[in-house]
Design a protein around this motif. Structure first.
Motif, PDB file in Angstrom:
ATOM      1  N   GLN A  63     -51.955 -17.204  87.337  1.00 49.87           N
ATOM      2  CA  GLN A  63     -52.880 -16.100  87.098  1.00 49.87           C
ATOM      3  C   GLN A  63     -54.233 -16.564  87.642  1.00 49.87           C
ATOM      4  O   GLN A  63     -54.802 -17.548  87.166  1.00 49.87           O
ATOM      5  CB  GLN A  63     -52.957 -15.788  85.599  1.00 49.87           C
ATOM      6  CG  GLN A  63     -51.618 -15.310  85.037  1.00 49.87           C
ATOM      7  CD  GLN A  63     -51.605 -15.246  83.515  1.00 49.87           C
ATOM      8  OE1 GLN A  63     -52.449 -15.857  82.859  1.00 49.87           O
ATOM      9  NE2 GLN A  63     -50.633 -14.539  82.967  1.00 49.87           N
ATOM     10  N   VAL A  64     -54.712 -15.833  88.656  1.00 45.76           N
ATOM     11  CA  VAL A  64     -55.859 -16.305  89.437  1.00 45.76           C
ATOM     12  C   VAL A  64     -57.056 -15.408  89.201  1.00 45.76           C
ATOM     13  O   VAL A  64     -56.939 -14.172  89.204  1.00 45.76           O
ATOM     14  CB  VAL A  64     -55.510 -16.329  90.941  1.00 45.76           C
ATOM     15  CG1 VAL A  64     -56.704 -16.795  91.770  1.00 45.76           C
ATOM     16  CG2 VAL A  64     -54.290 -17.225  91.188  1.00 45.76           C
ATOM     17  N   ASP A  65     -58.210 -16.046  88.970  1.00 38.48           N
ATOM     18  CA  ASP A  65     -59.468 -15.303  88.909  1.00 38.48           C
ATOM     19  C   ASP A  65     -59.903 -15.058  90.349  1.00 38.48           C
ATOM     20  O   ASP A  65     -60.271 -16.000  91.069  1.00 38.48           O
ATOM     21  CB  ASP A  65     -60.519 -16.103  88.149  1.00 38.48           C
ATOM     22  CG  ASP A  65     -61.797 -15.298  87.930  1.00 38.48           C
ATOM     23  OD1 ASP A  65     -62.084 -14.376  88.720  1.00 38.48           O
ATOM     24  OD2 ASP A  65     -62.497 -15.584  86.946  1.00 38.48           O
ATOM     25  N   ALA A  66     -59.826 -13.789  90.793  1.00 32.94           N
ATOM     26  CA  ALA A  66     -60.077 -13.455  92.199  1.00 32.94           C
ATOM     27  C   ALA A  66     -61.520 -13.695  92.597  1.00 32.94           C
ATOM     28  O   ALA A  66     -61.816 -13.881  93.789  1.00 32.94           O
ATOM     29  CB  ALA A  66     -59.697 -11.991  92.439  1.00 32.94           C
ATOM     30  N   ALA A 113     -53.961  -7.978  85.868  1.00 32.26           N
ATOM     31  CA  ALA A 113     -53.126  -7.024  86.608  1.00 32.26           C
ATOM     32  C   ALA A 113     -51.874  -7.743  87.088  1.00 32.26           C
ATOM     33  O   ALA A 113     -51.949  -8.797  87.737  1.00 32.26           O
ATOM     34  CB  ALA A 113     -53.897  -6.442  87.783  1.00 32.26           C
ATOM     35  N   GLU A 114     -50.719  -7.173  86.782  1.00 31.78           N
ATOM     36  CA  GLU A 114     -49.444  -7.778  87.174  1.00 31.78           C
ATOM     37  C   GLU A 114     -48.907  -7.128  88.448  1.00 31.78           C
ATOM     38  O   GLU A 114     -49.159  -5.951  88.719  1.00 31.78           O
ATOM     39  CB  GLU A 114     -48.410  -7.601  86.055  1.00 31.78           C
ATOM     40  CG  GLU A 114     -48.738  -8.317  84.760  1.00 31.78           C
ATOM     41  CD  GLU A 114     -47.640  -8.134  83.727  1.00 31.78           C
ATOM     42  OE1 GLU A 114     -46.927  -9.111  83.439  1.00 31.78           O
ATOM     43  OE2 GLU A 114     -47.495  -7.013  83.198  1.00 31.78           O
ATOM     44  N   GLY A 115     -48.141  -7.893  89.208  1.00 34.45           N
ATOM     45  CA  GLY A 115     -47.429  -7.347  90.363  1.00 34.45           C
ATOM     46  C   GLY A 115     -48.312  -7.026  91.552  1.00 34.45           C
ATOM     47  O   GLY A 115     -47.976  -6.152  92.367  1.00 34.45           O
ATOM     48  N   VAL A 116     -49.437  -7.691  91.693  1.00 35.67           N
ATOM     49  CA  VAL A 116     -50.335  -7.444  92.825  1.00 35.67           C
ATOM     50  C   VAL A 116     -49.736  -8.088  94.076  1.00 35.67           C
ATOM     51  O   VAL A 116     -49.423  -9.290  94.078  1.00 35.67           O
ATOM     52  CB  VAL A 116     -51.742  -7.998  92.546  1.00 35.67           C
ATOM     53  CG1 VAL A 116     -52.650  -7.769  93.745  1.00 35.67           C
ATOM     54  CG2 VAL A 116     -52.312  -7.359  91.284  1.00 35.67           C
ATOM     55  N   GLU A 117     -49.615  -7.289  95.142  1.00 33.24           N
ATOM     56  CA  GLU A 117     -48.935  -7.792  96.344  1.00 33.24           C
ATOM     57  C   GLU A 117     -49.752  -7.631  97.621  1.00 33.24           C
ATOM     58  O   GLU A 117     -49.458  -8.270  98.629  1.00 33.24           O
ATOM     59  CB  GLU A 117     -47.588  -7.067  96.506  1.00 33.24           C
ATOM     60  CG  GLU A 117     -46.622  -7.316  95.355  1.00 33.24           C
ATOM     61  CD  GLU A 117     -45.318  -6.548  95.526  1.00 33.24           C
ATOM     62  OE1 GLU A 117     -45.232  -5.714  96.456  1.00 33.24           O
ATOM     63  OE2 GLU A 117     -44.385  -6.774  94.727  1.00 33.24           O
ATOM     64  N   THR A 118     -50.778  -6.782  97.620  1.00 33.06           N
ATOM     65  CA  THR A 118     -51.511  -6.507  98.872  1.00 33.06           C
ATOM     66  C   THR A 118     -53.001  -6.760  98.688  1.00 33.06           C
ATOM     67  O   THR A 118     -53.516  -6.768  97.563  1.00 33.06           O
ATOM     68  CB  THR A 118     -51.295  -5.050  99.317  1.00 33.06           C
ATOM     69  OG1 THR A 118     -51.927  -4.180  98.374  1.00 33.06           O
ATOM     70  CG2 THR A 118     -49.815  -4.728  99.424  1.00 33.06           C
ATOM     71  N   ASP A 175     -55.336  -4.705  99.698  1.00 31.57           N
ATOM     72  CA  ASP A 175     -55.970  -3.458  99.242  1.00 31.57           C
ATOM     73  C   ASP A 175     -55.915  -3.346  97.721  1.00 31.57           C
ATOM     74  O   ASP A 175     -56.885  -2.911  97.083  1.00 31.57           O
ATOM     75  CB  ASP A 175     -55.279  -2.257  99.879  1.00 31.57           C
ATOM     76  CG  ASP A 175     -55.549  -2.162 101.375  1.00 31.57           C
ATOM     77  OD1 ASP A 175     -56.559  -2.744 101.821  1.00 31.57           O
ATOM     78  OD2 ASP A 175     -54.750  -1.508 102.082  1.00 31.57           O
ATOM     79  N   GLN A 176     -54.773  -3.699  97.135  1.00 33.31           N
ATOM     80  CA  GLN A 176     -54.653  -3.657  95.674  1.00 33.31           C
ATOM     81  C   GLN A 176     -55.647  -4.625  95.035  1.00 33.31           C
ATOM     82  O   GLN A 176     -56.326  -4.288  94.054  1.00 33.31           O
ATOM     83  CB  GLN A 176     -53.221  -4.013  95.245  1.00 33.31           C
ATOM     84  CG  GLN A 176     -52.178  -2.967  95.638  1.00 33.31           C
ATOM     85  CD  GLN A 176     -50.758  -3.431  95.352  1.00 33.31           C
ATOM     86  OE1 GLN A 176     -50.513  -4.628  95.168  1.00 33.31           O
ATOM     87  NE2 GLN A 176     -49.818  -2.494  95.348  1.00 33.31           N
ATOM     88  N   LEU A 177     -55.717  -5.818  95.603  1.00 35.78           N
ATOM     89  CA  LEU A 177     -56.632  -6.827  95.067  1.00 35.78           C
ATOM     90  C   LEU A 177     -58.075  -6.331  95.130  1.00 35.78           C
ATOM     91  O   LEU A 177     -58.819  -6.432  94.149  1.00 35.78           O
ATOM     92  CB  LEU A 177     -56.473  -8.130  95.843  1.00 35.78           C
ATOM     93  CG  LEU A 177     -57.456  -9.244  95.490  1.00 35.78           C
ATOM     94  CD1 LEU A 177     -57.248  -9.710  94.061  1.00 35.78           C
ATOM     95  CD2 LEU A 177     -57.322 -10.428  96.454  1.00 35.78           C
ATOM     96  N   ASN A 178     -58.484  -5.811  96.291  1.00 34.87           N
ATOM     97  CA  ASN A 178     -59.865  -5.354  96.459  1.00 34.87           C
ATOM     98  C   ASN A 178     -60.192  -4.235  95.472  1.00 34.87           C
ATOM     99  O   ASN A 178     -61.271  -4.211  94.865  1.00 34.87           O
ATOM    100  CB  ASN A 178     -60.098  -4.885  97.894  1.00 34.87           C
ATOM    101  CG  ASN A 178     -59.979  -6.027  98.889  1.00 34.87           C
ATOM    102  OD1 ASN A 178     -60.127  -7.188  98.523  1.00 34.87           O
ATOM    103  ND2 ASN A 178     -59.709  -5.704 100.154  1.00 34.87           N
ATOM    104  N   TYR A 228     -47.287 -11.566  93.622  1.00 32.59           N
ATOM    105  CA  TYR A 228     -46.870 -12.258  94.840  1.00 32.59           C
ATOM    106  C   TYR A 228     -48.008 -12.405  95.860  1.00 32.59           C
ATOM    107  O   TYR A 228     -47.894 -13.183  96.815  1.00 32.59           O
ATOM    108  CB  TYR A 228     -45.705 -11.517  95.484  1.00 32.59           C
ATOM    109  CG  TYR A 228     -44.367 -11.779  94.815  1.00 32.59           C
ATOM    110  CD1 TYR A 228     -44.292 -12.513  93.638  1.00 32.59           C
ATOM    111  CD2 TYR A 228     -43.190 -11.303  95.371  1.00 32.59           C
ATOM    112  CE1 TYR A 228     -43.084 -12.752  93.031  1.00 32.59           C
ATOM    113  CE2 TYR A 228     -41.958 -11.545  94.777  1.00 32.59           C
ATOM    114  CZ  TYR A 228     -41.905 -12.275  93.596  1.00 32.59           C
ATOM    115  OH  TYR A 228     -40.705 -12.518  93.004  1.00 32.59           O
ATOM    116  N   TYR A 229     -49.088 -11.637  95.680  1.00 35.65           N
ATOM    117  CA  TYR A 229     -50.209 -11.793  96.609  1.00 35.65           C
ATOM    118  C   TYR A 229     -50.674 -13.242  96.591  1.00 35.65           C
ATOM    119  O   TYR A 229     -51.034 -13.814  97.640  1.00 35.65           O
ATOM    120  CB  TYR A 229     -51.360 -10.864  96.236  1.00 35.65           C
ATOM    121  CG  TYR A 229     -52.570 -11.055  97.127  1.00 35.65           C
ATOM    122  CD1 TYR A 229     -52.633 -10.436  98.384  1.00 35.65           C
ATOM    123  CD2 TYR A 229     -53.631 -11.870  96.726  1.00 35.65           C
ATOM    124  CE1 TYR A 229     -53.730 -10.639  99.214  1.00 35.65           C
ATOM    125  CE2 TYR A 229     -54.726 -12.072  97.551  1.00 35.65           C
ATOM    126  CZ  TYR A 229     -54.768 -11.452  98.795  1.00 35.65           C
ATOM    127  OH  TYR A 229     -55.854 -11.658  99.624  1.00 35.65           O
TER     128      TYR A 229
END
Length: 741
Positions: free
Chosen positions: A506-509, A692-697, A699-702, A715-716
């Protein structure tokens, strides 16, 4: 396995049966009491009569014996005096006669000539001649030498005398008399007339008689009723001298006739006959019966009121426990209670289950008014009632309805489905599955699993209105049964033989640093291959080794935390999934604290994730256990938020630390952001941290970072990793961060 459940209420039929049983029981007791009371009173009368007869029997014997003995004594005295007079004196020897009278206590001497004239009298009756019926003529006119006359009144006085007559050789007759007033006075106290008069003082007695018959005469003593009025049957019973009790009538009044034989000197000598009035007894019995009946009616009414109150209370409890308030359908708990008692070997092979899932209900609750949602659900339930004939229907979950048919063709069910879709609100995304009965359904757990599997399948399926799921469901149930057997085997030999733990970062973006891990259980079955974690725990949660598996997972998590600290990472929290039933289980907190102490792990590094769909209520036990561990530093997260039905009030009461947004809402980013926006705003409003779970892209992260959700899992950044790889990932991420800076 799911514990066997029972309904916690009675139907009105059971209450009616209970009331009837109590009513019949009380009425029977009252009737028996009244009958016994009546019998007791009658028996008491009979016992009184028998007692009186025995008293009279004794009295008769005493009277007869006393009088007989007295007469014998008087006769002997008189006979000796008479012999002395006849042999030693003449009527002219007055002095001698007076001396004899004084010696033998003779009260009166009369000497009759052969012609019947008194030639000597101690009372001055010389010259008198007795009437023709006088006893003296018995000796003068007949060849009789002596005669004893019973006690009687003197002809010339009112005194009672005992008389003896003796004939002299010259045919003259000497009469000796002894005053018997004292004897009569004594014997009168024991007379039948006196005794019966005392008995007759009892107002209940209508008549009382004593009948005595000897070889020479019969005697009848009575009170209150002239013997001449006795009926022929009554005389016949008296004459038989037998014991008898008989209820009859006298002058229109109910009476009890009692006949008791009287014995004298060991022989039956007569009958004691008494007639008791039953009027008072019947009045008392009737009054008692009426009282009992009144009390019975009163108790029955009170019992009815109490049962009505109890039934109403239990019906309310039933409605709370087994009814869905919005639709008035029975709920999942009630369905389970019904399925528990089914004999599946006798189930109709044409039985079918229809599963209806409103797939977007939770999303609609985020954008529509709650009252509007309830209205749409009520209309939907009305449509089910209207079209689903021949079925029993249940609200299985907030977005799931179940219809069970005992005998229905698939074609008829499809027509029902089409009718429901015609009435369906356009905002509701409905998907329907039909489960046909199969031999794989051996227990109620199989039915519940088939429904749960159908719900999962329907939520993921994107084609058509409905689907028939017989073969797939059968295969899945068989698979689950095999998996349960395997897990049960591992619970005895050790879960670590086939299961292992992986950890997803679990990463602090914002900082691009790992702040935590979620521990995930992995199982590579030797025959069936990879088994998803949700299937593992869905099986285990219904078994008796649930606690054992959770303890094993906790130990593996604590070992991983120690590896992190050994690698120099002292502030990374590791969370494990735990069911609410485990948290509420006895000894959970003690077990966690014991393992933390044994492994030497700081509680601040441990977290627990509770899946939202498991929280159907915020029990006091659950809240207290969570608070206890939170005070020690452990955190609690609500996992997969959006799949379940948690309200703001429930989240506030549970006071959880972290809200994990379900992957399905993350997937909607860029397509329909309304729902995830509402979730993030709600999380900020109640002061919860979010992941947030299941972040893969990218765009979702941003979008998430811009919206205020900074901790990312998916998986991102990384899939789940084994412990060594997880530590390597931290090193790599930190290295990349240093190189960027």
């Amino acid at each position: 396995m799911v514990k066997k459940r029972r309904n916690q209420y009675f139907s009105w039929k059971y209450y009616a049966i209970v009331a009837t049983v109590f009513g019949v029981l009380f009425f029977s007791v009252g009737f028996i009491f009244s009958k016994n009371l009546s019998n007791h009173l009658y028996d008491q009368m009979i016992n009184e009569a028998v007692t009186m007869s025995k008293m009279n029997q004794f009295t008769i014997s005493m009277i007869n014996k006393s009088v007989t003995e007295i007469k014998d004594v008087l006769g002997n005295i008189s006979e000796m005096a008479g012999e002395e007079i006849i042999n030693e004196t003449t009527p002219e020897d007055r002095d001698k006669l007076e001396e004899i009278a004084l010696h033998y206590s003779i009260d009166e001497i009369n000497w009759f000539s052969p012609e019947g004239v008194i030639i000597y009298s101690s009372d001055g009756y010389e010259g008198k001649i007795m009437d023709d019926d006088h006893a003296v003529w018995l000796l003068l006119n007949n060849n009789v030498d002596y005669f004893f006359e019973d006690i009687r009144k003197d002809v010339y006085s009112e005194d009672d005398y005992f008389f003896v007559y003796l004939k002299a050789p010259d045919d003259s007759v000497v009469q000796l008399a002894i005053n018997a007033d004292k004897i009569t006075e004594i014997t009168s106290d024991f007379s039948f007339d006196r005794h019966l008069a005392q008995i007759s003082q009892d107002t209940r007695i209508r008549a009382v008689f004593v009948y005595i018959r000897s070889d020479t005469e019969s005697q009848m003593y009575g009170e209150k009723y002239n013997p001449s009025f006795l009926a022929t049957q009554q005389w016949s019973r008296i004459m038989k001298k037998e014991s008898l009790e008989l209820i009859t009538t006298l002058n229109g009044e109910p009476v009890l006739e009692i006949y008791v034989p009287i014995e004298i000197n060991g022989k039956t000598a007569g009958t004691f006959f008494v007639t008791y009035s039953l009027a008072e007894t019947e009045q008392f019995v009737n009054a008692s019966t009426l009282t009992i009946l009144t009390v019975f009616v009163g108790i029955f009414l009170i019992l009815g009121i109490l049962l009505s109150i109890l039934y109403g209370r239990d019906q309310k409890i039933h409605d709370i426990a087994y009814k869905d308030v919005e639709t008035d359908f029975n709920n999942r708990e009630y369905l389970i209670s019904r399925l528990v008692n089914v004999d599946y070997s006798k189930v109709n092979k044409d039985s079918k289950i229809m599963v209806l899932v409103i797939r977007n209900l939770k999303r609609l609750e985020l954008v529509l008014d709650i009252d509007d949602i309830k209205k749409r659900i009520r209309m939907f339930s009305y449509s089910i009632r209207r079209h689903a004939h021949g079925s029993s229907y249940y609200r299985y979950a907030e977005d799931t309805f179940v219809l069970i048919y005992r005998s229905q063709s698939v074609e008829d069910m499809i027509r029902t489905i089409n009718n429901i879709f015609e009435d369906l609100d356009t905002d509701l995304d409905l998907k329907i599955g039909i489960i046909e009965y199969d031999v794989a359904f051996k227990t109620y757990d199989d039915i519940l699993r088939s429904i749960d599997l159908a719900v999962v399948t329907l939520k993921d399926d994107r084609e058509g209105r409905y689907m028939i799921m017989d073969k797939d469901i059968q295969d899945d149930i068989v698979l689950l049964q095999k998996l349960e057997q395997s897990l049960r085997r591992l619970s005895a030999t050790g879960f670590g033989q086939e299961l292992h733990m992986e950890f997803q970062p679990q990463v602090d973006a914002r900082e691009n640093t790992v702040v935590g891990f979620e521990a995930l259980t992995r199982w590579n079955h030797p025959e069936l291959g990879y088994i998803p974690p949700d299937i593992i725990f869905s099986i285990v949660e219904k078994t008796d080794f649930n606690v054992a598996l959770s303890s094993w997972v906790l130990v593996e998590v604590l070992k991983f935390i120690n590896k992190l600290t050994e690698a120099g990472y002292f502030n990374i929290k590791v969370s494990m999934n735990v069911s609410t039933s485990i948290v509420e289980s006895k000894g959970f907190v003690h077990n966690v604290l014991s393992m933390l102490e044994y492994e030497g792990v700081d509680p601040n590094l441990l977290g627990f994730e509770i899946t939202e769909t498991q929280i159907d209520k915020e029990s006091e036990v659950l809240v207290n256990r969570i608070k206890r561990l939170q005070t020690l530093g452990a955190t609690f997260s609500l996992d997969d938020y959006g799949r379940g039905y948690s309200s703001l009030t429930r989240l506030r009461n549970l006071d959880l630390d972290i809200l994990k947004i379900d992957k399905s809402f993350v997937d909607d980013i860029g397509k329909d952001n309304r729902f995830i926006t509402q979730i993030i705003q709600m999380g900020h409003n109640i002061g919860m941290r979010m992941i947030a779970e299941g972040v893969e892209t990218q765009d979702q992260l941003n979008w998430l970072v811009d919206s205020g959700c900074f901790v990312i899992q998916g998986y991102y950044y990384s899939r789940s990793l084994k412990p060594k790889d997880a530590i390597k990932y931290i090193h790599k991420l930190n290295k990349d961060k240093r190189e960027e800076s």
